[in-house]
Design a protein around this motif. Structure first.
Motif, short mmCIF file in Angstrom:
data_model
loop_
_atom_site.label_atom_id
_atom_site.label_comp_id
_atom_site.label_asym_id
_atom_site.label_seq_id
_atom_site.Cartn_x
_atom_site.Cartn_y
_atom_site.Cartn_z
N VAL A 37 -65.04 45.71 68.49
CA VAL A 37 -64.51 47.07 68.62
C VAL A 37 -64.73 47.56 70.05
N ARG A 38 -63.64 47.75 70.78
CA ARG A 38 -63.76 48.27 72.14
C ARG A 38 -63.41 49.75 72.20
N LEU A 39 -62.49 50.19 71.32
CA LEU A 39 -62.02 51.57 71.34
C LEU A 39 -63.03 52.47 70.62
N MET A 40 -63.64 53.41 71.34
CA MET A 40 -64.69 54.24 70.72
C MET A 40 -64.42 55.73 70.82
N GLY A 41 -63.40 56.14 71.59
CA GLY A 41 -63.16 57.58 71.68
C GLY A 41 -61.88 57.88 72.42
N ARG A 42 -61.65 59.17 72.59
CA ARG A 42 -60.47 59.65 73.30
C ARG A 42 -60.93 60.54 74.44
N SER A 43 -60.17 60.53 75.53
CA SER A 43 -60.62 61.32 76.68
C SER A 43 -60.35 62.80 76.43
N PHE A 44 -60.98 63.61 77.26
CA PHE A 44 -61.05 65.05 77.06
C PHE A 44 -59.68 65.72 77.18
N LYS A 45 -58.96 65.43 78.25
CA LYS A 45 -57.75 66.20 78.54
C LYS A 45 -56.50 65.47 78.05
N TYR A 46 -56.38 64.20 78.39
CA TYR A 46 -55.15 63.47 78.08
C TYR A 46 -55.26 62.66 76.79
N HIS A 47 -56.42 62.67 76.16
CA HIS A 47 -56.61 61.92 74.91
C HIS A 47 -56.30 60.45 75.10
#
Lengths: 980, 95
Positions: free
Chosen positions: A44-54
């Motif tokens: 699993v590499r994907l752990m979150g979304r960025s603040f502004k651009y998701h």
């Protein structure tokens, strides 16, 4: 799912398997894993979304500097948002989920923001949310509030406890890497009291993540042996899982120990975290260094990490970020990554080195003089584009890219007392500079010493200097290669290259900031929000500065740097609060009659820290006013009793006691006879009323002074100031006796008859022997010593009787018993307030910090024949203007009208605005004695305006009432009742 | 911060309450022709130096001594601590 990317080696315990849950899927890991390493091991590499651009994001680092992999940890009331997956120690049953997305993590609806990135560039908020003003409350603010912040709080009370603790030592060592361990070992062997803190759960720092040797051992083994030696020493306190968050004054350091964060639940009686205050003579900061990335187009995909993080995952955690990994570097560090990967059997897809003279390898491709120009892979890296020295470009398949852009020493704590880091050209980094906190020295990578041997040497040397040791210890052999780095910050070109991944700040944003005139580092930071996220720009600040310098045509030291404030890493508010929450936020003080009052069903009110009975409801009373009206009428009709213990009591003794009171009270006390009490008004030196009370003269050299409940502490402090600082040789002693005496007011026409059954017959309290304002030390109930004061706040024949506190409960019960034939009625603070308003007595509402004796109608009390605090400045012209506010009474013209406190007075006709303001209501109540509402107010030139009709307005509550100005002494103005 | 109390030794600043400039000890003579002016200046005009300042601290959670603490407002370094009462005596306030 099995751990598909788990590889051999590392410091994890494979004999135990831990189950955990991320985004509703169950995975397994081992003790020694972090959440991030376990997820990577599971592919699993994907752990979150960025603040502004998701944008989809995975971990960039393997430590507390992590900008991306922020998750919500633990559910329910224990939920903790914005926790770095890279520092969460794995435990069985761990539950976490990603944040900042609508819908599943892989399909975030808010990712549409990414398509509109041109509208969301630097300064977006400043440019967009400017007008119209009316949009603010309804549109902009809710939108911003919803979008702001990544995670969300549970909104529930935290069920865990947090503690505070205090520690003392000779030497505090912050950071347990090679320099910290060596410093602590040197100091420990010299017999010093040593505390060694490290934010990690495993001490050793980079030694646990690198494949280097110290002496005959691996670095990790040397670290483990050294930790074991230190653990066995009684003069050493090892504190893993403890972040030193700040360097404060005079050798005080703050440190947060995460006692239970690595457990499913805190053990019984154990706190979740402890905030330590460490008092130390000397400190060595061995905080190491943080690697920084190189910015290029689309450099934020999950799988693109720092080289040091890749080495940590592979060497320490036995977790491969991918099976095929490329390296992008501007120094030999990248080649170290490639060698380690190769040794672990992970395919090195290529080493892209910006240096033309990059070292060659037989085992994998090295692209010298090359750079990475783009990447692909929607939810995780799939391939990178490489531009060769000859300008040709091609794509390389890889699941991870290890980026090495150089190292930034962790100088944070050196800045906490205005130290300003200095640029070091050979490291291309800021090192500690300026004035460091007294007693603090810096060793190892934190001080720019980048080799292992150098770290060991500087740690030992710092300990020797700190403790004035003569001989340096023998040092083990270790690599001592000088750092060779070619500064390189970003790959120029189209598209977005990310600097601050948490706040979504790109190279383009820095350029825009510069173009729009925000050119100082402080402006850059605020305009772009670079470095303002929870990671405080640990991996991004220096890159941003370098690009700003490039644009401005300046050197990095000329551009300068921002500095750091505590805390070093995000710290939960709960640990600052410690046990001071809920009931324990402040002490609750109960009056001596509290238990008795509870038995009577009293309703209590907070008065400062005190709980006082507010009223005593009786069966059938459905509204508080019924209780209060009854209590007032019963007191005025026969007799009532009220606990007045909470008033401050200060014992004043000494041959100069009277002279001293003459100084602190504006009215005279020198001539007060023994056995008499006098009302006293205290002014501040600026002439404003501070407090009022009574002073009873029990002997020539002995007074008992009372203060208001709220000001008991500040008046005592003020009196000590006057005594010690202004009149240092007056023979006078002060002691607070507030808690020593239980005191009750017994008021009403039958008060004397009740007290005659309490006070011993030897004490004559007849009106002749014990008139109004008399005081005496008495005995009561057959020999109990006590004090009796004939003072009255209610305006009735009244006494205050005091006994040692432990007799308070017995006394109230006795008073109620002997008062029963007179229907004695206990009354609370509301009835007390009603009766004092009926009498026009000032209280806290009137002594509100803006009013003078003149305003209060007590102007003539200010003696002009003696000096006292506040006398001179009370004569100021502005305080004595003809239209100065004066205390008056108000009566509504329509007896049914209320007169709300806080309402303002205006002329009977004419405009209602601040310019026409005539005064304001301070206290208001319904007077059961008069049968209508009454109020006390301050009115301009009020003493001359009795009989005038005014409008009382309260635009906030929609009140507009006509009132008549009357004397504030509504009831028994001649005072016949209290002298009866 | 740590304040080295002249009688009690080093104590944590959390035990103290802060008042301000120790010039507050120098209360003017109320019986002079310039009293109004003097008291105005005493009450309202304070130096706010970036550097050494003598200031009043009260050991409220301790022995109730008022102290004159000489502190550098830039570095928080404390160089001298005296009993305010001794300072007042030296300033001639005994009479």
């Amino acid at each position: 799912m099995s751990q598909i990317n788990r590889i051999d080696g590392g410091q994890i315990d494979r004999t135990q398997t831990l189950k955990f849950n991320f985004n509703a899927k169950t995975y397994t890991g081992h003790p020694g894993d972090t959440l991030a390493s376990a997820l990577l091991a599971n592919g699993v590499r994907l752990m979150g979304r960025s603040f502004k651009y998701h944008r989809p994001r995975g971990p960039l680092t393997a430590g507390s500097e992590e900008p991306n992999a922020l998750v919500e940890l633990r559910g329910g009331a224990r939920a903790e948002p914005n926790t770095r997956a890279t520092t969460i120690e794995l435990y069985n049953g761990l539950w976490a989920r990603s944040q900042n997305h609508l819908g599943p993590l892989g399909l975030d609806v808010m990712a549409v923001n990414d398509l509109f990135s041109d509208f969301l560039s630097a300064g977006f908020y400043y440019k967009t949310f400017m007008w119209p003003a009316a949009f603010w409350e309804k549109l902009y603010e809710p939108v911003i509030r919803r979008a702001a912040g990544l995670g969300a709080l549970s909104g529930k009370a935290d069920p865990d406890t947090y503690d505070k603790g205090y520690l003392h030592c000779d030497l505090l060592v912050i950071g347990a890497g090679p320099s910290g361990l060596m410093a602590a070992r040197t100091a420990a062997r010299a017999g010093a009291q040593v505390i060694l803190t490290d934010e990690d759960f495993r001490m050793g720092g980079r030694l646990n993540s690198e494949t280097l040797e110290i002496g005959e051992q691996t670095g990790a083994d040397w670290a483990a042996d050294t930790v074991a030696e230190l653990a066995a020493q009684p003069n050493v306190r090892l504190m893993p899982r403890t972040t030193s968050i700040g360097a404060f004054d005079h050798g005080i350091y703050g440190a947060v120990e995460r006692v239970s964060d690595h457990l499913h639940r805190p053990e019984d009686g154990k706190p979740r975290q402890i905030l330590w205050r460490i008092y130390t003579r000397q400190t060595i900061l061995c905080a190491g260094a943080t690697e920084r990335p190189i910015a290029f187009r689309n450099n934020d995909r999950p799988g693109i990490m720092l080289g040091s993080a890749v080495r940590s995952y592979v060497n320490r955690f036995g977790a491969a970020p991918a099976r095929q990994i490329a390296v992008f570097t501007n120094s030999d560090d990248g080649h170290k990554t490639a060698q380690d990967l190769h040794a672990k059997g992970i395919r090195v897809a290529g080493v892209i080195d910006i240096r033309k003279d990059a070292p060659r390898s037989d085992a994998y491709d090295v692209f010298a003089g090359s750079k990475v120009t783009d990447s692909k892979g929607r939810l995780g890296l799939r391939r990178i584009e490489v531009e060769r020295a000859d300008g040709t470009r091609h794509w390389i398949d890889c699941g991870a890219l290890a980026v090495s852009g150089g190292w930034n020493p962790n100088v944070h704590l050196t800045c906490h007392q205005r130290g300003r880091p200095q640029w070091n050209e050979s490291l291309a980094a800021f090192v500690p500079g300026g004035v460091l906190p007294p007693g603090l020295s810096v060793a190892g990578a934190a001080n720019g010493v980048m080799s292992t041997a150098g770290a060991l040497r500087s740690g030992a040397a710092a300990a020797c200097t700190a403790l004035s040791l003569k001989a340096m210890p023998d040092l083990p052999e270790a690599e001592d290669a000088p750092l060779s780095i070619t500064p390189f910050w970003h790959v120029a070109g189209k598209g977005r290259a990310w600097l601050d991944q948490q706040n979504d700040v790109t190279v383009k944003d820095v350029k825009l900031s510069h173009q729009e005139g925000y050119r100082s580092v402080e402006h850059l930071k605020r305009y772009t929000t670079l470095g303002m996220a929870t990671d405080q720009g640990k991996t991004s600040n220096v890159g941003g500065l370098a690009i700003l310098a490039e644009l401005a045509g300046k050197s990095i030291p000329d551009v300068g740097t921002t500095i750091f404030r505590p805390p070093y890493t995000p710290t939960a508010i709960g640990v600052f609060a410690g046990r001071s929450r809920g009931k324990a936020f402040k002490p609750t003080r109960k009056t001596p009659s509290h238990i008795w009052a509870e038995e009577q069903g009293a309703v209590f009110v907070e008065a400062g820290n005190w709980l006082r009975a507010q009223w005593f409801p009786r069966a059938g009373e459905t509204h508080w006013r019924q209780s209060v009206d009854r209590e007032v009428q019963a007191t005025r009709g026969s007799v009532g009793v009220c606990d007045v213990t909470t008033l401050g009591k200060i014992d004043v003794q000494g041959s100069d006691a009277a002279a001293f009171l003459n100084k602190v009270y504006c009215n005279g006390f020198a001539k007060l006879p023994v056995g008499r009490t006098r009302y006293g008004l205290m002014l501040r030196e600026d002439g404003i009323a501070m407090d009022d009370g009574t002073a009873a003269r029990l002997a020539e050299d002995h007074f008992v002074v009372t203060t208001t409940t709220a000001n008991a502490v500040s008046v005592y402090r003020h009196m000590e100031f006057v005594r010690q600082c202004l009149f240092p040789d007056m023979d006078v002693q002060l002691i607070s006796t507030t808690e020593s005496w239980a005191q009750f007011a017994v008021a009403g026409p039958n008060a004397r008859k009740v007290l005659q059954k309490i006070v011993d017959p030897s004490c004559d309290i007849s009106n002749d022997a014990f008139p109004f304002m008399a005081c005496a030390e008495i005995t009561l109930c057959g020999g109990l010593r006590g004090r009796l004061f004939r003072i009255s706040f209610s305006g009735e024949l009244a006494y205050e009787i005091a006994v040692p506190t432990r007799y308070g409960d017995a006394l109230i019960r006795r008073i109620m018993e002997v008062g029963a034939p007179y229907d004695i009625t206990p009354y609370g603070t509301e009835a007390l307030g009603v009766m004092r308003i009926e009498k026009g007595h000032a209280a806290g509402n009137e002594l509100n910090g803006t009013t003078t004796a003149l305003n209060l109608g007590l102007g003539r009390m200010v003696s002009q024949t003696k000096d006292s605090i506040g006398t001179v400045l009370s004569r100021r012209e502005g305080l004595n203007a003809p239209d100065a506010l004066r205390q008056v009474g108000l009566r509504p013209l329509d007896p049914k009208d209320k007169v709300p406190a806080g309402a303002h007075l205006m002329a009977a006709t004419g405009p209602v605005d601040a310019a026409h303001d005539q005064g304001y209501v301070t206290s208001a109540c319904y007077s059961p004695t008069l049968g209508h509402h009454i109020a006390l107010a301050f009115l301009k030139n009020g003493a001359e305006r009795l009989g005038e009709t005014l409008r009382l307005v309260s635009p906030l509550t929609g009140v507009e009432t006509h009132v008549e100005v009357v004397s504030p002494h509504f009831f028994d103005p001649q005072g016949d009742r209290l002298r009866a | 911060m740590i304040i080295n109390h002249p009688l009690l030794g080093p104590r944590d600043a959390s035990e103290f309450t802060y008042l301000g400039d120790a010039a507050l000890i120098d209360r003017p003579d109320p019986d002079t022709a310039t009293a109004a002016r003097d008291f105005y200046e005493y009450q309202y005009l304070r130096d706010n130096p970036a550097g050494t300042l003598r200031e009043l601290w009260y050991h409220e959670a301790g022995d109730r001594a008022w102290l004159v603490v000489t502190r550098n407002t830039l570095t928080h370094e404390i160089t001298h601590v005296e009993l305010a009462r001794d300072v007042a005596r030296k300033a001639g306030r005994s009479t």
